[in-house]
Design a protein around this motif. Structure first.
Motif, PDB file in Angstrom:
ATOM      1  N   LYS A 355      -0.201  24.811  46.550  1.00 27.92           N
ATOM      2  CA  LYS A 355      -0.206  26.198  47.020  1.00 27.92           C
ATOM      3  C   LYS A 355       0.968  26.932  46.399  1.00 27.92           C
ATOM      4  O   LYS A 355       2.014  27.149  47.005  1.00 27.92           O
ATOM      5  N   GLU A 356       0.782  27.316  45.132  1.00 23.40           N
ATOM      6  CA  GLU A 356       1.826  27.992  44.366  1.00 23.40           C
ATOM      7  C   GLU A 356       1.336  29.371  43.951  1.00 23.40           C
ATOM      8  O   GLU A 356       0.133  29.611  43.824  1.00 23.40           O
ATOM      9  N   THR A 357       2.302  30.250  43.735  1.00 19.99           N
ATOM     10  CA  THR A 357       1.948  31.556  43.175  1.00 19.99           C
ATOM     11  C   THR A 357       1.493  31.352  41.730  1.00 19.99           C
ATOM     12  O   THR A 357       2.198  30.702  40.938  1.00 19.99           O
ATOM     13  N   PRO A 358       0.338  31.844  41.357  1.00 21.77           N
ATOM     14  CA  PRO A 358      -0.142  31.622  39.987  1.00 21.77           C
ATOM     15  C   PRO A 358       0.805  32.227  38.954  1.00 21.77           C
ATOM     16  O   PRO A 358       1.420  33.274  39.176  1.00 21.77           O
ATOM     17  N   SER A 359       0.922  31.547  37.834  1.00 19.67           N
ATOM     18  CA  SER A 359       1.622  32.117  36.690  1.00 19.67           C
ATOM     19  C   SER A 359       0.731  33.204  36.093  1.00 19.67           C
ATOM     20  O   SER A 359      -0.509  33.107  36.158  1.00 19.67           O
ATOM     21  N   THR A 360       1.321  34.251  35.536  1.00 22.27           N
ATOM     22  CA  THR A 360       0.519  35.366  35.027  1.00 22.27           C
ATOM     23  C   THR A 360       0.860  35.693  33.577  1.00 22.27           C
ATOM     24  O   THR A 360       1.998  35.568  33.140  1.00 22.27           O
ATOM     25  N   TYR A 361      -0.154  36.132  32.862  1.00 15.74           N
ATOM     26  CA  TYR A 361      -0.045  36.533  31.462  1.00 15.74           C
ATOM     27  C   TYR A 361      -0.184  38.044  31.372  1.00 15.74           C
ATOM     28  O   TYR A 361      -1.105  38.624  31.940  1.00 15.74           O
ATOM     29  N   GLY A 362       0.739  38.696  30.656  1.00 16.88           N
ATOM     30  CA  GLY A 362       0.750  40.153  30.589  1.00 16.88           C
ATOM     31  C   GLY A 362       0.234  40.756  29.304  1.00 16.88           C
ATOM     32  O   GLY A 362       0.442  41.941  29.045  1.00 16.88           O
ATOM     33  N   GLY A 363      -0.460  39.951  28.484  1.00 15.73           N
ATOM     34  CA  GLY A 363      -1.073  40.496  27.266  1.00 15.73           C
ATOM     35  C   GLY A 363      -0.222  40.409  26.027  1.00 15.73           C
ATOM     36  O   GLY A 363      -0.584  40.973  24.982  1.00 15.73           O
ATOM     37  N   TYR A 364       0.927  39.702  26.095  1.00 16.14           N
ATOM     38  CA  TYR A 364       1.822  39.631  24.925  1.00 16.14           C
ATOM     39  C   TYR A 364       1.104  39.061  23.706  1.00 16.14           C
ATOM     40  O   TYR A 364       0.357  38.095  23.784  1.00 16.14           O
ATOM     41  N   THR A 365       1.375  39.695  22.560  1.00 17.96           N
ATOM     42  CA  THR A 365       0.885  39.204  21.286  1.00 17.96           C
ATOM     43  C   THR A 365       1.822  39.703  20.191  1.00 17.96           C
ATOM     44  O   THR A 365       2.680  40.564  20.424  1.00 17.96           O
ATOM     45  N   SER A 366       1.693  39.143  19.015  1.00 21.13           N
ATOM     46  CA  SER A 366       2.556  39.543  17.909  1.00 21.13           C
ATOM     47  C   SER A 366       1.771  39.492  16.613  1.00 21.13           C
ATOM     48  O   SER A 366       0.903  38.628  16.438  1.00 21.13           O
ATOM     49  N   CYS A 367       2.098  40.398  15.716  1.00 23.02           N
ATOM     50  CA  CYS A 367       1.455  40.443  14.403  1.00 23.02           C
ATOM     51  C   CYS A 367       2.512  40.754  13.351  1.00 23.02           C
ATOM     52  O   CYS A 367       2.911  41.912  13.199  1.00 23.02           O
ATOM     53  N   PRO A 368       3.006  39.750  12.636  1.00 27.31           N
ATOM     54  CA  PRO A 368       3.960  40.009  11.550  1.00 27.31           C
ATOM     55  C   PRO A 368       3.238  40.649  10.364  1.00 27.31           C
ATOM     56  O   PRO A 368       2.369  40.037   9.746  1.00 27.31           O
ATOM     57  N   LEU A 369       3.563  41.885  10.065  1.00 30.42           N
ATOM     58  CA  LEU A 369       2.861  42.669   9.040  1.00 30.42           C
ATOM     59  C   LEU A 369       3.672  42.665   7.747  1.00 30.42           C
ATOM     60  O   LEU A 369       4.587  43.455   7.556  1.00 30.42           O
ATOM     61  N   ILE A 370       3.335  41.753   6.859  1.00 30.72           N
ATOM     62  CA  ILE A 370       4.028  41.634   5.579  1.00 30.72           C
ATOM     63  C   ILE A 370       3.655  42.820   4.698  1.00 30.72           C
ATOM     64  O   ILE A 370       2.467  43.090   4.477  1.00 30.72           O
ATOM     65  N   THR A 371       4.634  43.521   4.207  1.00 26.32           N
ATOM     66  CA  THR A 371       4.363  44.674   3.340  1.00 26.32           C
ATOM     67  C   THR A 371       4.816  44.437   1.906  1.00 26.32           C
ATOM     68  O   THR A 371       4.613  45.284   1.046  1.00 26.32           O
ATOM     69  N   ARG A 373       7.071  41.170  -0.744  1.00 28.60           N
ATOM     70  CA  ARG A 373       7.934  39.989  -0.746  1.00 28.60           C
ATOM     71  C   ARG A 373       9.313  40.383  -0.212  1.00 28.60           C
ATOM     72  O   ARG A 373       9.978  41.248  -0.758  1.00 28.60           O
ATOM     73  N   GLY A 374       9.720  39.741   0.893  1.00 29.88           N
ATOM     74  CA  GLY A 374      11.001  40.059   1.505  1.00 29.88           C
ATOM     75  C   GLY A 374      10.965  41.257   2.420  1.00 29.88           C
ATOM     76  O   GLY A 374      12.019  41.703   2.886  1.00 29.88           O
ATOM     77  N   LYS A 375       9.782  41.776   2.755  1.00 22.57           N
ATOM     78  CA  LYS A 375       9.666  42.957   3.617  1.00 22.57           C
ATOM     79  C   LYS A 375       8.567  42.735   4.655  1.00 22.57           C
ATOM     80  O   LYS A 375       7.445  42.342   4.292  1.00 22.57           O
ATOM     81  N   LEU A 376       8.893  43.026   5.915  1.00 27.50           N
ATOM     82  CA  LEU A 376       7.912  42.767   6.967  1.00 27.50           C
ATOM     83  C   LEU A 376       8.192  43.639   8.191  1.00 27.50           C
ATOM     84  O   LEU A 376       9.347  43.833   8.580  1.00 27.50           O
ATOM     85  N   ILE A 377       7.120  44.175   8.769  1.00 33.96           N
ATOM     86  CA  ILE A 377       7.167  44.905  10.037  1.00 33.96           C
ATOM     87  C   ILE A 377       6.714  43.926  11.118  1.00 33.96           C
ATOM     88  O   ILE A 377       5.587  43.425  11.082  1.00 33.96           O
ATOM     89  N   LEU A 378       7.599  43.637  12.075  1.00 35.39           N
ATOM     90  CA  LEU A 378       7.308  42.620  13.079  1.00 35.39           C
ATOM     91  C   LEU A 378       6.792  43.277  14.361  1.00 35.39           C
ATOM     92  O   LEU A 378       7.554  43.656  15.256  1.00 35.39           O
ATOM     93  N   ALA A 379       5.478  43.413  14.426  1.00 35.17           N
ATOM     94  CA  ALA A 379       4.853  44.032  15.596  1.00 35.17           C
ATOM     95  C   ALA A 379       4.779  43.031  16.737  1.00 35.17           C
ATOM     96  O   ALA A 379       4.210  41.950  16.597  1.00 35.17           O
ATOM     97  N   GLU A 380       5.360  43.404  17.879  1.00 33.79           N
ATOM     98  CA  GLU A 380       5.255  42.629  19.115  1.00 33.79           C
ATOM     99  C   GLU A 380       4.902  43.610  20.222  1.00 33.79           C
ATOM    100  O   GLU A 380       5.580  44.635  20.382  1.00 33.79           O
ATOM    101  N   PHE A 381       3.894  43.286  20.998  1.00 37.63           N
ATOM    102  CA  PHE A 381       3.431  44.253  21.989  1.00 37.63           C
ATOM    103  C   PHE A 381       2.535  43.587  23.016  1.00 37.63           C
ATOM    104  O   PHE A 381       2.111  42.426  22.844  1.00 37.63           O
ATOM    105  N   SER A 382       2.245  44.293  24.069  1.00 32.21           N
ATOM    106  CA  SER A 382       1.253  43.863  25.043  1.00 32.21           C
ATOM    107  C   SER A 382      -0.081  44.516  24.712  1.00 32.21           C
ATOM    108  O   SER A 382      -0.168  45.751  24.627  1.00 32.21           O
ATOM    109  N   GLY A 383      -1.083  43.700  24.537  1.00 30.62           N
ATOM    110  CA  GLY A 383      -2.418  44.252  24.325  1.00 30.62           C
ATOM    111  C   GLY A 383      -2.987  44.887  25.576  1.00 30.62           C
ATOM    112  O   GLY A 383      -3.956  45.638  25.511  1.00 30.62           O
ATOM    113  N   TYR A 384      -2.378  44.612  26.720  1.00 29.73           N
ATOM    114  CA  TYR A 384      -2.857  45.198  27.972  1.00 29.73           C
ATOM    115  C   TYR A 384      -2.335  46.623  28.165  1.00 29.73           C
ATOM    116  O   TYR A 384      -3.044  47.492  28.662  1.00 29.73           O
TER     117      TYR A 384
END
Length: 440
Positions: A355-371, A373-384
């Motif tokens: 009888k535990e409080t359930p663990s919850t997921y908030g939609g976190y995801t990440s997409c490293p956007l390589i633009t 060589r040596g350059k990248l936009i690191l997208a991290e966000f909640s899809g929710y």
């Protein structure tokens, strides 16, 4: 995600790892995990560490493959920045000793208590984890299957063609270089445009950029779902003269004429036919057929689970995560890592009737956007929520050499030694220390 088929390992190569139960699996297991990709391996490893399974082989992982692929690395492979061998390991090396690996394909799930294999064998379970990945529908684009890997047509979404991408880019002499993204959900949603940026950079280095028309066609209405990162990516495309075509969905390839047919999904409709000299295709994707037919799916075909707990909305002994689940966020390995902690915690609580409080997921995801060589936009966000959830105390929406190094060298090591071994479940617990002043 289910890995691609490959040659089985010898028995000598399997010593010290999970039992391969291909010949004689047991008739019943406490937990059956369908899928040996990122999500399935992470959950299996976390479950196996619990005292409940110590000294037992009461977890079965069902996946037809002998190889496990770290597919986010295939963008680097397609641009010649990493060898393909860095992206693969034998499946048996990843399955813990407390579990067994069955190299078979699931064709049906009885939600009450069993899975059915291609050979007709039935395996019963007390609890089920569905992490079977997404189906890549190569056949949905006429002309694609017969020409993939030939005459300038390639895709980083296939183990068989990803090295051809680099070959074709390096051999390119000018003309139309076209990169596509479908209108369907896909895994690694940034990958279709990442290879366009890397190819464009190579064309400049090779002195043929002035002879090249680089086009990115996406069936989506935006270049990226999150506005912060979409704005920066739009600037990158404008500064490098990459022609972005929104709501432009690849419908057909005519290899005999080297033509690509695009359907306009906007209100004006219609089709457009474009000659190609290089064509990188991201195929449409969908939920696996056996899920749709097993009574587990929502209206769109994904395993119908609670978006916070990952538990099935009808069957309390079934959980799902990763690409085949209905969790409404981007389908990435980063999302699977965060989901795995929630799934394993809630599944163990259910098994033990705790009888535990359930663990919850908030939609976190990440997409490293390589633009580049040596350059990248690191997208991290909640899809929710659609809001950024950045781990570092700098603007990750800007191109960064640090973010590139993190993605090319650090994250793959974390994946192999952390995530699929059950020790890494995402940066969420570290963010208050690494980015304490952030409001996101």
């Amino acid at each position: 995600m289910l890995s691609s088929l490959s040659r089985p390992l010898s028995r000598s190569a399997l010593r010290g790892f999970a039992t391969v139960a291909s010949a004689n699996p047991a008739d019943k297991y406490k937990v059956v995990v369908v899928g040996g990709g990122s999500a399935g391996m992470a959950v299996t490893a976390q479950l196996a560490r619990d005292p409940l399974f110590k000294g037992k082989k009461d977890i079965l992982v069902v996946d037809p493959s002998a190889k496990h692929y770290y597919q986010p690395l295939w963008t680097f492979v397609g641009a010649g920045l990493k060898p393909f061998s860095d992206s693969e390991k034998p499946m048996s090396e990843l399955v813990p000793e407390e579990a067994e690996l069955l190299q078979k394909r699931v064709t049906k799930i009885d939600p009450e208590n069993k899975v059915v294999l291609t050979d007709g064998k039935e395996i019963k379970y007390d609890f089920l984890v569905v992490a079977s990945g997404i189906n890549v529908d190569w056949d949905k684009i006429p002309g694609l299957q017969e020409t993939l890997g030939k005459d300038g047509v390639t895709s980083n979404y296939s183990a068989e063609s990803v090295e051809k991408t680099n070959e074709f880019i390096r051999a390119f002499k000018g003309g139309n270089a076209i990169f596509t993204q479908p209108a369907t959900p896909i895994k690694c949603a940034g990958a279709p445009q990442k290879i366009a940026y890397l190819a464009e950079e190579i064309f400049r280095q090779n002195g043929i950029r002035d002879k090249t028309n680089v086009q990115f066609h996406t069936g989506m209405g935006k270049i990226f779902a999150i506005d912060k990162y979409a704005a920066e990516l739009t600037k990158v495309c404008q500064s490098r003269n990459i022609d972005v075509n929104l709501l432009s969905n690849l419908a057909e390839i005519r290899p005999d004429r080297k033509e690509a047919v695009f359907k306009n999904l906007g209100p004006q409709g219609g089709e457009k036919t474009i000659k190609y000299d290089l064509l990188h295709v991201t195929p449409p994707m969908s939920a696996p057929k056996f899920i749709k037919e097993s009574g587990l799916a929502n209206a769109d075909g994904w395993v119908d689970v609670n978006k916070e707990t990952t538990q099935h909305n009808k069957y309390s002994n079934i959980f799902a995560l990763g690409d085949s689940s209905s969790l409404p966020t981007s389908k990435t390995a980063a999302a699977a890592a965060a989901q795995s902690a929630v799934t394993s915690h809630n599944l163990l609580s259910t098994i033990k009737a705790a009888k535990e409080t359930p663990s919850t997921y908030g939609g976190y995801t990440s997409c490293p956007l390589i633009t580049g060589r040596g350059k990248l936009i690191l997208a991290e966000f909640s899809g929710y929520t659609g809001q950024p959830q950045e781990t570092f105390p700098f603007n990750q929406g800007k191109e960064s050499a640090f973010s590139y190094y993190l993605t090319s060298d650090v994250i793959p090591a974390i994946y192999w030694h952390g995530m699929v071994k059950g020790h890494w479940t995402g940066p969420g617990s570290y963010r208050k220390f690494t980015n304490p002043l952030s409001s996101n």
